[in-house]
Design a protein around this motif. Structure first.
Motif, PDB file in Angstrom:
ATOM      1  N   ASN A  74       0.489  -1.169   0.237  1.00  0.00           N
ATOM      2  CA  ASN A  74       0.130   0.252  -0.181  1.00  0.00           C
ATOM      3  C   ASN A  74       1.109   1.366  -0.048  1.00  0.00           C
ATOM      4  O   ASN A  74       0.270   2.007  -0.006  1.00  0.00           O
ATOM      5  CB  ASN A  74      -0.627   0.345   1.326  1.00  0.00           C
ATOM      6  N   ARG A 134       1.957   1.477  -3.396  1.00  0.00           N
ATOM      7  CA  ARG A 134       0.485   2.151  -4.586  1.00  0.00           C
ATOM      8  C   ARG A 134       0.646   3.826  -4.067  1.00  0.00           C
ATOM      9  O   ARG A 134       0.906   4.574  -5.311  1.00  0.00           O
ATOM     10  CB  ARG A 134      -0.140   1.679  -4.252  1.00  0.00           C
ATOM     11  N   LEU A 135       0.703   4.269  -2.811  1.00  0.00           N
ATOM     12  CA  LEU A 135       0.466   5.303  -2.616  1.00  0.00           C
ATOM     13  C   LEU A 135       1.622   6.189  -2.971  1.00  0.00           C
ATOM     14  O   LEU A 135       1.431   7.367  -3.463  1.00  0.00           O
ATOM     15  CB  LEU A 135       0.345   5.755  -1.135  1.00  0.00           C
ATOM     16  N   LEU A 164       3.556   5.237  -5.672  1.00  0.00           N
ATOM     17  CA  LEU A 164       3.574   5.504  -7.203  1.00  0.00           C
ATOM     18  C   LEU A 164       2.433   6.390  -8.070  1.00  0.00           C
ATOM     19  O   LEU A 164       2.195   7.659  -8.791  1.00  0.00           O
ATOM     20  CB  LEU A 164       3.656   3.717  -7.713  1.00  0.00           C
TER      21      LEU A 164
END
Lengths: 78, 977
Positions: free
Chosen positions: B932, B935-936, B938
């Protein structure tokens, strides 16, 4: 459009994770990213909605550069 | 007699023409002839104190120096050889009449080290190269003569006449051997009776060095001064310090002295223990109450008496602190506080009066002492003292080069100084030139060597002093000197009588310094120990240490030479006897002597006992946060288990493992931690449920998480939960819950509600366990869990709690992890500047490699977020370090920092692909929570690109984010980037 879709996919994977507290700072960052994305794509009302939610959640940390970024983006949209 | 390695002179005879005589006169006549000849030769050998080892047909082999040792064994052998030749000549007519033959012998003589001992039935056997050479020399002799080797000639020089017979290549020898014919005895060949009065030679030379020390002492009244005295063995480092201390006596200077020893290299704070013993006037064998009384008085005088300080000092000395005095402190904290106390005692002492701290033989220093010395040397604002350190050139202290540190190299003494030294030792005014040259050339500026040469020559009779004059044979002196200090010492030891040598050998097994009573107990057959000690002093081999009542070998090389003269079996017996005696004397204070007992039992090859004390020494090192030494002892203990699986019970193995793996996890080497536990897993299981097993399983689960082996960590955690439930007590639950929470942060997380309930139970349980590690690691795990869920406010409270706990008990680990958590949380608010500050503070405050490394990772992440160019190099270094130690968990995070760093460097495509691949892999491995974060990260990078403020163009994003372009992570690819 490919990039926007990728951003939404990435954020969705985080925000829909049951592990993540929907009242927490991680969710706040998801909202902030979506707000900034909508702002870049000129979807004003959607952007304001996400950024306002981000601001509410980020405020729990007190004044931070992240909160400043959200405030600045909201001011730009007004 | 016990077998031993000893210097002996071997004599071989062979009758010339015996085969022809036997063929001509028949075997019976030959046998009768040999009976008469053997009686004649045997009588001569016995008259000279030799022992006939064997008759071999037409010859014999005799030994001088064993079983009875003689200082002039080579001379006795020469006398015997000439005696045999003479008696045979005188009896020639009788033999002619009786047997029709005039027997003649060839004789060979050689001196050297050989193994001497009883093989069976009390007969002494001598074996070794010295014997073989003597046999070959015999074959080189002309009929009716004796040949001797250069070694024998040198040792008997001045008392025998010889004629050179050239160099001969003997079978099996690489170098040709100088051979001499024994021509006769000198008329004045008597043993030099009056040995020079021994003891410390008057001090000569080194005036410049003493001046340097004096000047530094003056300066040290105003500031901290450090002098590193550097010199090869025997150059006079200890003597210089001794002389300097004599000068200090009149100057009102307080001296704190300790020394490192090879025996104590793995004893944490060894030289400082000696400093404490000396400063507080503690002597060996004192009752615990007397030690406490003296410590209390000393601490009071320095204004440092408190129950904790007293307990720390007792713990340092290996004694039991009062119950509860160190409650709430673990090894790390005790170690830190002990060092702080020692440092503050030195500070208080130096305020009271000018102070000199002397630590000798730093090349043998233990890691904990070196760290403390580093702190003292670095504390220029706290101390006004002179620190004198002596060491061999190969040791390079890390504080060299600082402005208040100077190095004093002891160069070889000039020839003139060496001559003065020799003159002083011999009690003469002037040294004859040839003798002076011979000694100074061989000693090569080394004072110890010069002293030993004088002892060697006078003991051997090659040099005599009378009426203030010296008598010697120049050729004898120059030829008789062994080529090295070590060989010279070996010969001197070999000359001692068996009783004296046995005492000296036993002393060498005890160590460089030895207690006379222990020596007495170790040498049941060595006779009067007091007489032996007096002889050691007389021979300048060992001296009494007035302050402790112990004795000390004159030099480490002397001790080594004596120790090496022992054969394996008697050496082992001595080690065993000493170990048993030390154990008996230690009573219920075994911890105090753990290192000593571990050493002796290991050398005695008593693995069961050795394991117990090796593990005890390891745990003791952990108790004062001395990781290097702890590692040494535990490694040795488990290496012993490898070779002697039955030397410890399953419970003992588990108990030792519990300590060992804690040390390994503090050191953040999970690959090693998991490997050792897996190696002994069957034994842990067989040991059954126990608290040590709980601790071991807890660290195993943690190490598996650090290693990124999450499914296995889950299985280990399940076993741990099951065991904790079976045991059913609070400590077991606390350890199990803590690793359970830590694992669930990353792998198969619990629901928020369940985790909150677990955390509350764990906090409650840990509160009842006296283990600071548990307090901070549990809070850190809870803080991580909250951060992963985005509950930053609660996580911040936990970080504050970590800092508060750390500050309350002065625990750098807790503070370090609190800083790490604050750094991470600052990052979630985009406050990378503060994040960097917290991480850098964390690095400074952290204590163990584990908490340091976590803060380093956060520093790299903050630097990459701040687009600082140095982040790439730091990230590369960090990744390599994690890969090397199997820290897969931290490696995952550093991969994110690496991807960001690539983007900062302008390598957009590579950086983005890297992050995409990392997310895919983490998700695939079941690490969605960790994924997570990336993800944030990126998503935010993409948004910045979309916003138009950043390169690359969107087509790059499109290409790398398409489903067909998902990278597979592989370590090789990662390291190759």
């Amino acid at each position: 459009m490919v990039a926007e879709a990728r951003v939404r996919t990435l954020v969705k994977a985080v925000s829909e994770n049951s592990y993540v507290d929907r009242e927490g700072t991680m969710f706040a960052r998801c909202e902030m990213i979506l707000g900034l994305l909508c702002k870049a794509k000129k979807r004003r009302s959607e952007a304001v909605s996400h950024l306002t939610e981000a601001k509410r959640l980020l405020a729990q940390l007190g004044p931070t550069p992240a909160l400043d970024r959200v405030d600045l983006a909201l001011r730009d949209l007004q | 007699m016990e077998a031993e390695r000893r210097q002996v002179t071997v004599l071989f005879t062979d009758m010339v023409g015996f085969t022809a005589f036997s063929e001509a006169s028949g075997e019976e006549a030959a046998f009768r002839l040999m009976q008469d000849v053997a009686k004649l030769t045997g009588d001569v050998v016995c008259e000279q104190g030799g022992a006939v080892q064997s008759f071999m047909g037409d010859g014999l082999m005799a030994v001088f120096g064993a079983p009875v040792a003689y200082e002039d064994a080579p001379l006795k052998a020469c006398r015997a050889a000439l005696g045999i030749i003479d008696r045979l000549q005188r009896a020639a007519d009788d033999f002619q009449q009786k047997f029709g033959a005039r027997p003649q012998f060839r004789i060979g003589l050689n001196t050297g080290m050989a193994v001497v001992g009883e093989v069976q039935n009390g007969s002494v056997t001598v074996m070794g190269d010295a014997v073989n050479i003597a046999a070959r020399l015999q074959s080189l002799a002309e009929p009716g003569t004796a040949c001797l080797s250069d070694a024998t000639r040198r040792l008997a020089e001045g008392r025998i006449e010889v004629e050179p017979r050239g160099e001969h290549q003997l079978r099996g020898k690489a170098e040709p051997l100088k051979v001499f014919k024994l021509a006769g005895l000198r008329a004045d060949a008597t043993r030099f009776a009056a040995a020079a009065k021994r003891g410390l030679s008057p001090y000569v030379g080194r005036e410049r060095e003493l001046d340097v020390l004096e000047r530094n002492l003056e300066a040290a009244r105003r500031e901290l001064r450090v002098v590193d005295i550097v010199g090869e063995p025997g150059m006079g480092k200890s003597r210089l310090l001794h002389e300097f201390r004599l000068r200090l006596g009149a100057a009102g200077v307080f001296v704190l002295a300790g020394e490192c020893s090879p025996d104590g290299k793995q004893t944490p704070l060894m030289p400082f223990i000696e400093v404490v013993r000396n400063a507080f006037a503690l002597s060996g064998g004192e009752s615990e109450s007397d030690v406490v009384r003296k410590l209390e008085a000393g601490l009071t005088a320095l204004g440092k008496l408190s129950p904790e300080n007293l307990a720390l000092m007792l713990n340092l000395l290996g004694l039991s602190p009062p119950e509860g005095a160190l409650a709430g402190l673990d090894g790390v904290l005790i170690g830190e506080r002990t060092r702080a106390l020692l440092s503050s005692l030195l500070e208080a002492r130096s305020r009271a009066s000018p102070t000199v701290l002397i630590i000798e033989d730093l090349h043998w220093v233990d890691g904990a002492s070196e760290d403390l010395l580093g702190e003292i040397v670095g504390a220029t604002d706290r101390f006004c003292a002179l620190v004198l350190l002596s060491q061999r050139p190969e040791h390079q202290p890390k504080w060299l080069g600082r402005p208040h540190v100077s190095q004093l190299s002891l160069e070889p003494l000039p020839a003139g100084h060496l001559q003065r030294l020799v003159c002083s030792r011999l009690g003469i005014a002037e040294l004859p030139e040839t003798l002076a040259r011979a000694v100074t050339e061989r000693a090569d500026g080394n004072a110890l060597f010069a002293e030993e040469i004088v002892s060697y020559l006078t003991e051997g009779g090659a040099l005599k002093v009378g009426g203030g004059k010296v008598k010697y044979d120049p050729a004898a002196v120059s030829g008789a000197l062994p080529v090295s200090l070590q060989s010279l010492l070996a010969v001197r030891v070999g000359r001692l009588s068996p009783e004296r040598r046995a005492a000296l050998q036993a002393a060498s097994v005890i160590g460089r310094r030895f207690d006379p009573q222990l020596l007495g107990a170790a040498t049941e057959s060595a006779g009067d120990i007091q007489a032996a000690l007096a002889d050691m002093e007389e021979l300048d081999l060992a001296h009494a240490v007035a302050s402790t009542g112990e004795y000390e070998f004159k030099h480490a090389l002397v001790r080594d030479a004596v120790y090496q003269s022992l054969l394996t079996e008697p050496r082992m017996k001595l080690h065993l006897r000493i170990a048993e005696e030390v154990e008996r004397r230690s009573g219920n204070r075994l911890l105090e002597a753990a290192e000593t007992l571990a050493h002796h039992y290991r050398q005695a090859e008593r693995p069961s006992k050795a394991f117990v004390y090796l593990a005890m020494a390891g745990a003791k090192s952990l108790r004062i946060y001395s990781f290097e030494e702890a590692g040494h002892w535990f490694d040795a203990a488990f290496s012993l288990i490898g070779t002697h699986p039955d030397c410890a019970t399953d419970s003992q193995v588990t108990a030792a493992l519990a300590d060992y793996v804690q040390y390994l996890n503090f050191s953040f080497v999970p690959k090693t931690t998991t490997a050792i536990i897996e190696r002994f897993s069957e034994r842990i299981d067989r040991g059954g449920d126990s608290q040590p097993a709980i601790v071991t399983h807890h660290h195993y689960a943690m190490a598996l998480v650090f290693s990124g082996r999450y499914p296995e960590a889950r299985a280990a955690q399940d076993r741990l939960f099951a065991m904790a439930e079976r045991i059913g007590d609070t400590p077991a639950a606390a350890y199990a819950l803590t690793s359970g929470i830590y694992l669930s942060v990353f792998f198969v997380p619990e629901s928020a509600e369940a985790c909150e309930a677990t955390a509350a139970r764990a906090i409650s349980a840990a509160g009842e366990v006296d283990d600071p590690y548990l307090q901070y690691i549990l809070r850190f795990a809870i803080g991580l869990d909250l951060s992963w869920r985005g509950r930053a406010t609660k996580a911040m409270n936990v970080a504050d709690d970590l800092l508060a706990v750390g500050r309350r008990i002065n625990d750098g680990r807790s503070i370090g992890l609190g800083m790490a958590m604050k750094s991470f949380l600052a990052m979630t608010g985009d406050d990378y500047g503060r994040s960097l500050e917290f991480a850098e503070s964390g690095i400074m405050m952290a204590r163990t490699p584990a908490d340091v490394l976590i803060n380093r990772l956060l520093k790299i992440m903050a630097l990459s977020a701040l687009s600082r160019p140095e982040c790439l190099a730091l990230a590369r270094e960090f990744r390599d370090e994690c890969a090397e130690n199997g820290l897969k968990q931290l490696l995952d995070f550093s991969e994110g920092a690496w991807g960001t760093a690539l983007i900062i460097q302008g390598r957009f495509g590579a950086g983005l692909r890297w992050l995409e691949a990392l997310i895919s892999r983490l998700e695939r491995d079941g690490l969605g929570g960790t994924a997570n974060w990336f993800r944030l990260l990126l998503a935010e990078i993409y948004v910045r690109m979309i916003s138009g403020g950043e390169n690359p163009p969107l087509r790059v994003v499109g290409r790398i984010s398409s489903p067909s372009c998902v990278w597979q992570w592989s370590p090789r690819r990662a390291s190759g980037r």
